[in-house]
Write a protein that holds these residues in place. Structure first.
Motif, PDB file in Angstrom:
ATOM      1  N   ALA A 453       0.832  -1.207   0.000  1.00 11.93           N
ATOM      2  CA  ALA A 453       0.000   0.000   0.000  1.00 11.93           C
ATOM      3  C   ALA A 453       0.868   1.260   0.000  1.00 11.93           C
ATOM      4  N   ILE A 454       1.958   1.220   0.768  1.00 11.23           N
ATOM      5  CA  ILE A 454       2.860   2.382   0.813  1.00 11.23           C
ATOM      6  C   ILE A 454       3.549   2.571  -0.535  1.00 11.23           C
ATOM      7  N   LEU A 455       3.993   1.450  -1.130  1.00 17.38           N
ATOM      8  CA  LEU A 455       4.607   1.543  -2.459  1.00 17.38           C
ATOM      9  C   LEU A 455       3.601   2.012  -3.503  1.00 17.38           C
ATOM     10  N   CYS A 456       2.347   1.697  -3.273  1.00 14.67           N
ATOM     11  CA  CYS A 456       1.296   2.172  -4.181  1.00 14.67           C
ATOM     12  C   CYS A 456       1.250   3.701  -4.190  1.00 14.67           C
ATOM     13  N   THR A 457       1.456   4.319  -3.018  1.00 14.88           N
ATOM     14  CA  THR A 457       1.459   5.789  -2.973  1.00 14.88           C
ATOM     15  C   THR A 457       2.614   6.343  -3.791  1.00 14.88           C
TER      16      THR A 457
END
Length: 986
Positions: A453-457
């Motif tokens: 999810a963080i890498l998605c940002t």
């Protein structure tokens, strides 16, 4: 049979029978005849209003009535319903309010709304007053639920139809009546809401919903500034309280109807924001509405995350919440930019923006929203992981095709992209820190999902934070090491995310050296030997590969060492993938890869790709999948281009497919013809000289007339195919087919788009270079009307002068080659020659390059040389001007003895013959380029005739053919400059 009420009833009875027979067919025929008879629709209305008539007969009567309203109510229609009959019909439209059959009520509502659409306000000014009168009665007649229900259904349809009007008085007239209707609807709504919430009365609940449904339509459409109407403003405040009540008591009142209530409230808010965001923000209840949806997003986040139901109620509400917040953020970002219909003054806009930024969108709230989205809405859900595991292809294909407005995670991703863009100043450092501190160890699924999810940002922030990060460093320090980990099966989640990040960032910030490392990483992801590289990872890698290869900064030489291996893996994956969509990604990637790496893909690799096409074309599993066939045609086109002089290798496959796809009698035509024509064009362009005269290619020409007449949406492609044939087999343009083609082009010419026009000009330029002395061709050119159409084009003052000069350029070819024929054509076509030559000389200086000017001058000199001895007056009249302009031109350029110069080697009439591909030294010229060059070298007088010598020969010829006095008279027409230059010339 005479039209009467009894006869109509009898015929309707026969026509509504359950068994199909001769009598029923006759009855239907009689109804068809009567529908244009005066009084027919009035009698239909009379029959369906009678409740004692059997239901199936009333049903047929109202259907016929509704269809007749569509066809004959407009007074401009043939057999339009008379004004008197319309008055009689309108007088009874509310007679059916007591109808208990809901389907009849709905059909009646459609009919009444159509009448309202046509007649309000000019012929039916009391429409909303009549409805208000009935509604007002229902406020006090609580037991007449049926009539109330039916009138609300009719009103809903009327509001929907009238609000769609954008021209005329109807919409404005409805807005003038809206306050009356809204006031009564609000009273009804409050009455019924109180009833059903206190007594759980389902009937009141349904009626209340219909009131809300009407209000949901009429408030946004009937009030340009809802916040300025007290009743509306108070009602919207009430809806928030009711929305909160129904959300909090959802389990108590759980029903589909209740969920429709909640969705209706959210639709009301969204529509007001769409129509006038300033007015929404200035509502006293606006902050309460925003807070309600924000709380919903926070409080129901965990439930929504764990839910696996499709169309889950809370997920749908969350979607609406994100959309509302997204629109309000956009309003702030755009500084209150509004449409013309919204007449908010600047003070109100500034007040609204200030209210939002100070009272709602604080820095703390923005960061809170980011955390909320990352922690719950960007994470892959348990249902996602289950879908990935059980049906990986289905799951990833749904991910790639889902619209963000209908799925919560894509919606959250879209929302995040807006919030990072709109509030970048306050969020950039926050997000970068989140990324730096959030890349924890992969020791559990939960941690991997949070990291994902963080890498998605990071993926979604590429356009915003690119100036604050170094992607190349992150690629080597984080993404590549993360991508090659194989310690957990769940690492495939991060592999997929890394592919998505690369696909997003490669066009934003990525060095040439990093691209090489990306190729190596993608090769690793596509290896079949690694079990972590499942179908989801492979499809993501294929999509990323296409993005990288199709990027502007792609360097094919850097990619060459990996090229054959990628092709081999992609071909192997075709056998592994089961779904059409998955195969489609592979074929599309292959097509792009072949195109961008041309000519570095070796011959054997191209042949390996070629041999699979018939298998997948004929394969039973895709025989009914035209989308695969489209993709195969595009791959075949790329192969044809890359094979170039070896493109005949594709002919045994391409020619039958072109014939099948481009033939109007084929079942494949409607879906595949566009790609079929593209392939056909590539086949002709890249056909080598050794294949000239190929009978199968020549036979395809028979398909051109239908394509030219009926495929106008791809007219540039069709004309390009014609142009290719003009170089491939010019003899085809001397037969009857060309007469038909020229006639079609003559019809298109006056309104041709510029892109089509340029191809048309180059086609005619080639044909007239080749065929100016061909009697059959010239006859077709004249008989078809094409010559006249071209002359009329230059006579039309509304046409572009630049485009007219191109017409003269083309006609110059014929005039230079055969001035005698040219003058005869002008005479046969009854052309005003004085006007024709006057415009020609007037437009001459608008030619864009020296080559075109020389073509014009040579033609004009040839016409002067022929015409003066033949006593053609216009030749004498233009002679001095033509000679003078020739001398001006000779001062501009510096021809060699052969008549050529560097200025003639560019800006060809065939503009795209020197497209970007030929700027690449690796790419050999294709067959069409060779043919065009040979044509110019062999037949274009521009390169073979010294203009100065041509002028000299012209003057000598005139002196020889004219008597001394006639020649002296000719010389006397020239000015001093021209005479001096002529003296020097001799």
């Amino acid at each position: 049979m005479e039209l009467s009420s009894s006869n109509l009833l009898t015929v309707l009875t026969l026509a509504s029978g359950s068994e199909r027979n001769f009598e029923q067919q006759n009855a239907e025929g009689q109804l068809k005849k009567w529908e244009v008879s005066p009084g027919y629709h009035y009698l239909l209305q009379e029959i369906y209003l009678k409740t004692e008539v059997p239901l199936q007969i009333r049903w047929l009567a109202i259907i016929c009535f509704k269809n007749g309203i569509d066809k004959y109510w407009r007074s401009s229609r043939q057999y339009a319903i008379s004004k008197d009959e319309k008055v009689q019909i309108r007088a009874r439209v509310f007679y059916l309010l007591h109808e208990q059959n809901n389907q009849l009520t709905v059909q009646n509502a459609h009919s009444v709304s159509k009448i309202a659409r046509f007649d309000f306000p000019s012929e039916w000014p009391t429409l909303f007053d009549d409805i208000a009168k009935h509604l007002d009665e229902f406020v006090f007649k609580s037991n007449d639920h049926i009539s109330t229900n039916n009138l609300l259904i009719i009103l809903n349809r009327i509001i929907k139809n009238v609000s769609m009007v954008r021209i005329g008085r109807a919409r404005h007239a409805m807005q003038s009546k809206a306050p009356i209707i809204v006031t009564i609807l609000i009273k009804l709504y409050q009455k019924f809401f109180s009833n059903w919430t206190q007594n759980l009365d389902l009937s009141s609940m349904e009626l209340c919903y219909l009131c809300l449904k009407n209000l949901r339509r009429i408030i946004p459409e009937g009030f340009e500034q809802p916040h300025k109407n007290q009743d509306v403003s108070e009602f919207l405040g009430t809806t928030v309280d009711h929305l909160q009540l129904l959300i909090n008591e959802h389990d108590k009142y759980s029903s589909d109807l209740l969920e429709r209530y909640v969705k209706c409230y959210s639709k009301l808010y969204v529509t007001i924001i769409n129509n006038n965001p300033t007015s929404f923000v200035l509502l006293p209840s606006s902050q309460k509405i925003l807070t309600t949806f924000l709380s919903l997003l926070e409080q129901r986040a965990e439930y929504i995350y764990n839910s696996s139901e499709e169309n889950d109620f809370w997920e749908i509400l969350a979607l609406k919440g994100f959309i509302i917040l997204k629109k309000i953020m956009a309003y702030i970002y755009r500084k209150g930019a509004i449409t013309l219909k919204q007449r908010n003054d600047k003070v109100e806009v500034n007040h609204a923006i200030n209210k939002l930024t100070t009272d709602f969108f604080t820095a703390d709230l923005i960061q809170r929203l980011c955390d909320l989205v990352i922690n719950w809405y960007l994470r892959l859900k348990p249902s996602d992981l289950e879908g990935w595991l059980l049906e990986p292809e289905e799951w990833v294909n749904e991910e790639l095709s889902t619209s963000w407005e209908y799925q919560i995670r894509p919606c959250a991703e879209n929302f995040y992209q807006d919030i990072i863009r709109y509030f970048s100043d306050s969020l950039t450092d926050f997000i970068i820190n989140k990324i730096s501190n959030g890349l924890v160890q992969n020791d559990s699924v939960d941690r991997i999902l949070m990291k994902d999810a963080i890498l998605c940002t990071f993926q979604l922030s590429s356009s915003t934070i690119s100036n604050n990060v170094n992607f190349d460093n992150l690629l080597h320090e984080v993404f590549i090491p993360e991508g090659i980990k194989n310690d957990l099966v769940e690492n495939k989640i991060l592999k997929r995310r890394i592919c998505l990040i690369i696909g997003e960032w490669v066009s934003v910030q990525c060095s040439r050296e990093s691209r090489v490392d990306i190729y190596k990483l993608l090769l690793n992801f596509l290896q079949p030997s690694n079990p972590i590289n499942d179908k989801v990872v492979k499809i993501a890698s294929i999509q990323t590969l296409r993005s990288v290869v199709d990027d502007w900064d792609f360097n094919k030489h850097d990619f060459q060492p990996f090229l054959n291996e990628f092709v081999r893996l992609l071909l192997n994956l075709l056998n592994e993938m089961k779904l059409t969509e998955s195969k489609l990604y592979i074929f599309n990637t292959l097509a792009v890869l072949i195109e961008r790496c041309n000519p570095l893909v070796d011959y054997q690799t191209l042949i390996d790709i070629l041999v699979i096409i018939p298998k997948y074309w004929e394969s039973s599993s895709v025989s009914n999948e035209p989308i695969i066939k489209n993709s195969l045609l595009r791959v075949l086109k790329s192969l044809t281009i890359s094979l170039n002089e070896n493109s005949p290798e594709t002919h045994s496959i391409s020619i039958p497919l072109i014939s099948s796809c481009c033939s109007e009698s084929s079942d494949l035509h409607s879906l595949l013809s566009e790609d079929g024509f593209d392939l056909w064009l590539a086949l002709l362009k890249y056909c080598p000289q050794s294949q000239l005269g190929n009978e199968q290619i020549m036979k395809l020409f028979e398909l051109i007339p239908n394509g030219l007449m009926n495929s106008t949406e791809i007219l540039p492609t069709i004309l390009s195919i014609l142009r290719s044939y003009s170089l491939y087999a010019p003899e085809l343009f001397s037969n009857k087919t060309s007469l038909e083609l020229f006639a079609v082009l003559a019809g298109y010419l006056p309104k041709m788009r510029d892109d089509v026009f340029s191809i048309f000009v180059s086609l005619l330029d080639i044909l007239l270079l080749e065929n100016s002395s061909n009697e059959s061709f010239i006859n077709n050119f004249l008989t078809s009307g094409l010559f006249n159409a071209m002359v009329n084009y230059v006579f039309d003052e509304s046409q572009s002068i630049v485009l007219c000069t191109k017409i003269y350029l083309v006609l110059s070819r014929l005039a230079k080659s055969s001035p005698e024929v040219f003058f005869k054509i002008l005479e046969i076509a009854s052309i005003d020659v004085n006007k024709f030559f006057k415009i020609w000389l007037e437009y001459y200086n608008n030619n864009g390059n020296p080559r075109n000017k020389k073509v014009n001058l040579m033609a004009l000199l040839a016409l002067v040389s022929y015409g003066i001895p033949k006593n053609i007056s216009v030749a004498l009249e233009i002679s001095a001007e033509v000679v003078k302009r020739t001398f001006f031109f000779l001062e501009e350029i510096n021809e060699n003895n052969d008549g050529s110069c560097d200025a003639y080697n560019s800006d060809f009439t065939y503009e795209d013959i020197d497209d970007y591909a030929y700027l690449d030294p690796d790419i050999k010229p294709h067959g069409e380029r060779i043919r065009y060059r040979q044509l110019l070298e062999k037949m274009d007088p521009v390169y073979k005739t010294n203009l100065k010598e041509f002028l000299k020969e012209t003057m000598i010829q005139l002196k020889t053919q004219l008597s001394g006095s006639d020649f002296d008279q000719l010389m006397s027409l020239n000015d001093t400059y021209t005479l001096d230059r002529l003296q020097a010339l001799s």
